[in-house]
Design an enzyme around this catalytic site. Structure first.
Site, PDB file in Angstrom:
ATOM      1  CD  GLU A 223      15.246  26.860  13.942  1.00 16.55           C
ATOM      2  OE1 GLU A 223      16.257  27.456  14.729  1.00 16.55           O
ATOM      3  OE2 GLU A 223      15.301  27.618  12.907  1.00 16.55           O
TER       4      GLU A 223
ATOM      5  CG  ASP B 137      18.546  25.869  18.319  1.00 18.66           C
ATOM      6  OD1 ASP B 137      19.700  26.118  17.604  1.00 18.66           O
ATOM      7  OD2 ASP B 137      17.747  25.657  17.570  1.00 18.66           O
TER       8      ASP B 137
END
Ligand code: AMP
Length: 508
Positions: free
Chosen positions: A174, A196
């Site tokens: 990600e 994140d």
């Protein structure tokens, strides 16, 4: 022609699909009603219909035991693991051990689903949304996973795709995808940090962006640290307060728990832009005498920040470790990218500002960057134009190694080893006429092998017969750019390939 590859962000709370259109623009595909993200929720209603996304979310207050959310937290995990039980306290649905100890959920009328099945349903909706939009079938996708996912969790996502005829052509991390969304078309020469914090997981990576080359320097994270933990902190607070006031424990009441959970998340989101919010649930339960009881609280941002301060602290500790592993100093980072819905929480933003000494990059959309990056990467895999190709060099988040005779882990790939990567080891036979070689592979950073995640037990058979010590077997460990391990073995002297059997996948 095998058709367009789409990008899918398979999130813990929300998922999202994106594509690169013919004119080269990236499109995050709108779902019904114009929303771009799809709740990662699956349910079976009382008629036996399967519901996914908003349809599932809409009914979860009334049907909590058959509504599954947070599946990504438990995919590729063993039922026996302690935290699976711990998560069970928060999930209204009942989990039990299935085949190979997978977590299995019973959703009425004896119908059982693994978390892989649930993830495949969510991937399928993302795919359908994209194919409806493009008006053509979709059979291939780049799917993102938390950087901190291990080999088994990555395999599980691939298999979830396979089971619905969706080839997961590449798994990417990600934060790496977010860095691509930020930098792929800007011809940058920067080193960036990606913080994140999503619904279920925290990842932090430091990445060098040199034109279209993305090289991850270091990564780290915690797949049990995300928005759900913020929600849980408030749920705990509310339940304790109610118990103190009324002597009633609401945690055993699934409908009450679902109402509290739902309001907890909404209150958290409210409190990221307000300093106080009401927390009221009328008729949440009844006294033994039948008098209805309400929850009536006012929650301040200050209180919420106090009860979740350890969560923020943990993200910062991980971030500091990743910066240290990356071998650069904080002030050498050109930009900080904030990704994931939970980064909207003010205390997170303050802590990030304090750590990095600079505000985050403005151009990154916290909910869409990951899907956009996946779509851009998918597009680069399809192109024949050399200068449009993206070069990705990633790392593995935890060491991969074999169990030694003394029980310790012999590391083959160290934490943050770059991938793709290949290592080989030569073993000699330890007794006469030895015909097979068995080894257990683990992933994790603990010294003792068994304290790490068992990836599998591999057996290489058909070894040439001979006195002990006379036959040399070379085992090759191949870790793909996706962080997935494959192994092969050959006779070092005759070059003959040996048969490899995976005897056990995951915990025995
Ligand atoms: P993601 O996995 O990136 O979709 O992130 C979803 C998480 O972000 C969920 O836990 C949401 O509750 C959380 N979230 C979304 N918006 C906000 C907000 N404004 N303040 C705090 N958390 C938020």
């Amino acid at each position: 022609m095998s058709g367009q590859i789409i990008g899918i962000d398979l999130g813990t709370t929300n998922s999202c699909a994106a594509i690169v259109e013919d004119d080269g623009n990236v499109k995050v595909i709108p779902y019904r009603g114009g929303e771009t993200t799809i709740p990662s929720i699956f349910a079976v209603d009382d008629k036996g219909n399967e519901l996914v996304g908003y349809e599932a979310k809409r009914q979860w207050l009334l049907n909590p035991k058959r509504t599954v959310y947070g599946a990504k937290r438990l995919i590729g995990r063993d039922y026996q693991e302690g935290f699976v039980r711990k998560m069970g306290e928060y999930f209204a649905y009942d989990m039990k051990p299935g085949q190979q100890n997978n977590v299995t959920i019973e959703l009425g009328q004896g119908r059982e689903f693994t978390l892989q099945d649930v993830s495949s349903r969510i991937l399928n909706v993302c795919r359908t949304v994209a194919s409806d939009y493009l008006k053509r079938p979709i059979t291939r996708a780049v799917v993102t996973v938390p950087a901190y996912f291990n080999d088994r969790q990555r395999q599980a996502v691939k298999e979830a795709g396979d089971s619905i005829g969706l080839e997961v052509v590449r798994i990417i991390n990600e934060p790496t995808a977010a860095a691509m969304a930020y930098g792929i078309r800007r011809n940058l020469n920067q080193t960036v940090a990606i913080y994140d914090l999503g619904g279920g997981t925290f990842d932090m990576s430091v990445i060098d962006i040199r034109g279209r080359t993305f090289e991850v320097r270091a990564t780290g994270g915690d797949i049990f640290l995300g928005g759900i933990d913020w929600d849980n902190a408030l749920i705990h607070y509310v339940i304790d307060d109610f118990k103190a006031k009324h002597g009633i424990d609401l945690s055993g009441d699934p409908i009450a728990m679902q109402r509290i959970k739902d309001l907890a998340e909404r209150t958290k989101i409210d409190l990221s832009s307000r300093t106080e919010a009401p927390f009221s649930i009328p008729f949440v339960t009844m006294t033994p005498e039948g008098t209805p009881l309400d929850i009536n609280l006012v929650v301040s941002r200050k209180l919420y920040e106090d009860i979740t301060a350890p969560l923020v602290k943990r993200t910062i500790e991980i971030a500091e470790m990743v910066i240290k592993d990356s071998g650069i100093q904080v002030h050498q980072l050109d930009e900080v990218l904030l990704v994931g819905g939970q980064t909207r929480w003010p205390a997170v933003q303050r802590a990030v500002l304090e750590l990095f000494g600079k505000p985050p990059a403005k151009s990154v959309h916290p909910d869409e960057a990951v899907a956009v990056g996946a779509a851009l990467y998918a597009h680069s895999l399809e192109t024949d134009v050399q200068e449009h190709k993206v070069q990705l060099l990633d790392v593995i988040p935890m060491a991969i190694g074999i169990e030694r005779a003394d029980g310790d882990l012999h590391e083959i790939f160290k934490r943050n080893a770059s991938v793709p990567n290949q290592k080989s080891m030569v073993f000699t036979t330890s007794y006469d006429d030895q015909s097979e070689l068995t080894m257990r592979i683990y992933q994790g950073d603990q010294k003792e092998a068994r304290k790490n995640e068992l990836l599998g037990e591999f057996e290489f058979s058909g070894i040439r017969r001979g006195p002990k010590g006379s036959v040399r077997v070379e085992v090759v460990f191949d870790c793909s750019v996706e962080g997935i391990l494959t192994m092969s073995a050959r006779d070092k002297d005759t070059n003959k390939e040996m048969k490899t059997t995976v005897k056990v996948r995951g915990a025995a």
